[in-house]
Design a protein around this motif. Structure first.
Motif, PDB file in Angstrom:
ATOM      1  N   CYS A   1      -4.122   9.753   2.019  1.00  0.00           N
ATOM      2  CA  CYS A   1      -5.334   8.955   1.865  1.00  0.00           C
ATOM      3  C   CYS A   1      -5.436   7.937   3.003  1.00  0.00           C
ATOM      4  O   CYS A   1      -4.471   7.686   3.724  1.00  0.00           O
ATOM      5  CB  CYS A   1      -5.350   8.246   0.514  1.00  0.00           C
ATOM      6  SG  CYS A   1      -4.116   6.945   0.326  1.00  0.00           S
TER       7      CYS A   1
ATOM      8  N   TRP B   1      -5.635   4.778   2.852  1.00  0.00           N
ATOM      9  CA  TRP B   1      -4.811   3.593   2.600  1.00  0.00           C
ATOM     10  C   TRP B   1      -3.385   3.807   3.104  1.00  0.00           C
ATOM     11  O   TRP B   1      -2.825   2.981   3.816  1.00  0.00           O
ATOM     12  CB  TRP B   1      -4.796   3.274   1.102  1.00  0.00           C
ATOM     13  CG  TRP B   1      -6.171   3.041   0.565  1.00  0.00           C
ATOM     14  CD1 TRP B   1      -7.013   3.996   0.064  1.00  0.00           C
ATOM     15  CD2 TRP B   1      -6.879   1.807   0.524  1.00  0.00           C
ATOM     16  NE1 TRP B   1      -8.203   3.404  -0.287  1.00  0.00           N
ATOM     17  CE2 TRP B   1      -8.146   2.066  -0.032  1.00  0.00           C
ATOM     18  CE3 TRP B   1      -6.556   0.496   0.876  1.00  0.00           C
ATOM     19  CZ2 TRP B   1      -9.095   1.072  -0.232  1.00  0.00           C
ATOM     20  CZ3 TRP B   1      -7.504  -0.501   0.664  1.00  0.00           C
ATOM     21  CH2 TRP B   1      -8.754  -0.204   0.128  1.00  0.00           C
ATOM     22  N   ALA B   2      -2.796   4.947   2.726  1.00  0.00           N
ATOM     23  CA  ALA B   2      -1.438   5.256   3.166  1.00  0.00           C
ATOM     24  C   ALA B   2      -1.394   5.500   4.667  1.00  0.00           C
ATOM     25  O   ALA B   2      -0.441   5.099   5.340  1.00  0.00           O
ATOM     26  CB  ALA B   2      -0.905   6.479   2.414  1.00  0.00           C
TER      27      ALA B   2
ATOM     28  N   LEU C   1       0.830  -1.208   0.000  1.00  0.00           N
ATOM     29  CA  LEU C   1       0.000   0.000   0.000  1.00  0.00           C
ATOM     30  C   LEU C   1       0.863   1.256   0.000  1.00  0.00           C
ATOM     31  O   LEU C   1       0.590   2.210  -0.734  1.00  0.00           O
ATOM     32  CB  LEU C   1      -0.928   0.018   1.214  1.00  0.00           C
ATOM     33  CG  LEU C   1      -2.092  -0.963   1.202  1.00  0.00           C
ATOM     34  CD1 LEU C   1      -2.922  -0.812   2.478  1.00  0.00           C
ATOM     35  CD2 LEU C   1      -2.969  -0.778  -0.021  1.00  0.00           C
TER      36      LEU C   1
ATOM     37  N   HIS D   1       0.342   3.997  -2.833  1.00  0.00           N
ATOM     38  CA  HIS D   1      -0.370   5.211  -2.431  1.00  0.00           C
ATOM     39  C   HIS D   1       0.636   6.270  -2.005  1.00  0.00           C
ATOM     40  O   HIS D   1       1.139   6.280  -0.896  1.00  0.00           O
ATOM     41  CB  HIS D   1      -1.365   4.895  -1.305  1.00  0.00           C
ATOM     42  CG  HIS D   1      -2.491   4.044  -1.780  1.00  0.00           C
ATOM     43  ND1 HIS D   1      -3.672   4.570  -2.244  1.00  0.00           N
ATOM     44  CD2 HIS D   1      -2.596   2.700  -1.893  1.00  0.00           C
ATOM     45  CE1 HIS D   1      -4.462   3.576  -2.615  1.00  0.00           C
ATOM     46  NE2 HIS D   1      -3.830   2.433  -2.417  1.00  0.00           N
TER      47      HIS D   1
ATOM     48  N   ASP E   1      -2.704   7.129  -6.577  1.00  0.00           N
ATOM     49  CA  ASP E   1      -3.316   5.836  -6.838  1.00  0.00           C
ATOM     50  C   ASP E   1      -4.840   5.882  -6.731  1.00  0.00           C
ATOM     51  O   ASP E   1      -5.528   5.445  -7.633  1.00  0.00           O
ATOM     52  CB  ASP E   1      -2.762   4.773  -5.881  1.00  0.00           C
ATOM     53  CG  ASP E   1      -3.210   3.376  -6.256  1.00  0.00           C
ATOM     54  OD1 ASP E   1      -2.735   2.875  -7.296  1.00  0.00           O
ATOM     55  OD2 ASP E   1      -4.047   2.803  -5.549  1.00  0.00           O
ATOM     56  N   CYS E   2      -5.362   6.431  -5.623  1.00  0.00           N
ATOM     57  CA  CYS E   2      -6.813   6.394  -5.406  1.00  0.00           C
ATOM     58  C   CYS E   2      -7.499   7.731  -5.614  1.00  0.00           C
ATOM     59  O   CYS E   2      -8.718   7.804  -5.682  1.00  0.00           O
ATOM     60  CB  CYS E   2      -7.130   5.859  -4.006  1.00  0.00           C
ATOM     61  SG  CYS E   2      -6.617   6.950  -2.660  1.00  0.00           S
TER      62      CYS E   2
ATOM     63  N   CYS F   1      -3.804  11.595  -3.654  1.00  0.00           N
ATOM     64  CA  CYS F   1      -3.049  10.360  -3.843  1.00  0.00           C
ATOM     65  C   CYS F   1      -3.043  10.005  -5.325  1.00  0.00           C
ATOM     66  O   CYS F   1      -4.071  10.055  -5.991  1.00  0.00           O
ATOM     67  CB  CYS F   1      -3.703   9.239  -3.034  1.00  0.00           C
ATOM     68  SG  CYS F   1      -2.956   7.615  -3.282  1.00  0.00           S
TER      69      CYS F   1
ATOM     70  N   TRP G   1      -4.636  13.751   0.036  1.00  0.00           N
ATOM     71  CA  TRP G   1      -3.440  13.209   0.692  1.00  0.00           C
ATOM     72  C   TRP G   1      -3.320  13.744   2.109  1.00  0.00           C
ATOM     73  O   TRP G   1      -3.529  14.921   2.316  1.00  0.00           O
ATOM     74  CB  TRP G   1      -2.197  13.559  -0.121  1.00  0.00           C
ATOM     75  CG  TRP G   1      -0.974  12.956   0.481  1.00  0.00           C
ATOM     76  CD1 TRP G   1      -0.043  13.594   1.226  1.00  0.00           C
ATOM     77  CD2 TRP G   1      -0.601  11.586   0.437  1.00  0.00           C
ATOM     78  NE1 TRP G   1       0.903  12.704   1.640  1.00  0.00           N
ATOM     79  CE2 TRP G   1       0.574  11.464   1.170  1.00  0.00           C
ATOM     80  CE3 TRP G   1      -1.152  10.453  -0.146  1.00  0.00           C
ATOM     81  CZ2 TRP G   1       1.234  10.259   1.339  1.00  0.00           C
ATOM     82  CZ3 TRP G   1      -0.503   9.250   0.021  1.00  0.00           C
ATOM     83  CH2 TRP G   1       0.671   9.154   0.744  1.00  0.00           C
TER      84      TRP G   1
END
Length: 75
Positions: free
Chosen positions: A53, A55-56, A26, A30, A46-47, A44, A51
């Motif tokens: 995100c 996930w990160a 991840l 991310h 990726d998604c 982010c 920021w």
């Protein structure tokens, strides 16, 4: 094996090594888009979420042991 709440999967019974590998994956995917400057809004790459995100954030907290401590307690 232990039970942990893993971002994107919910509660799982994975080994700590598997969760570590998932968190590392991840963190590599991310990342802030463009040139990230503290106190400036970016998203982010990726998604697309703002920021940092979720996930990160989860992966970073796992790596620092914040989420890991809760997993060992079963919460």
């Amino acid at each position: 094996m232990f039970t942990a709440r893993v971002q994107g999967h919910g509660l799982v019974d994975w080994s700590p090594e598997r969760v570590d590998a998932y968190a590392a994956q991840l963190l590599s995917a991310h990342q802030p888009g463009g040139g990230w400057i503290p106190r400036r809004r970016t998203s982010c790459r990726d998604c697309g979420q703002e920021w940092p995100c979720v996930w990160a954030t989860w992966a970073e907290q796992w790596g620092r042991g914040l989420v890991r401590a809760r997993a060992r307690r079963g919460g």
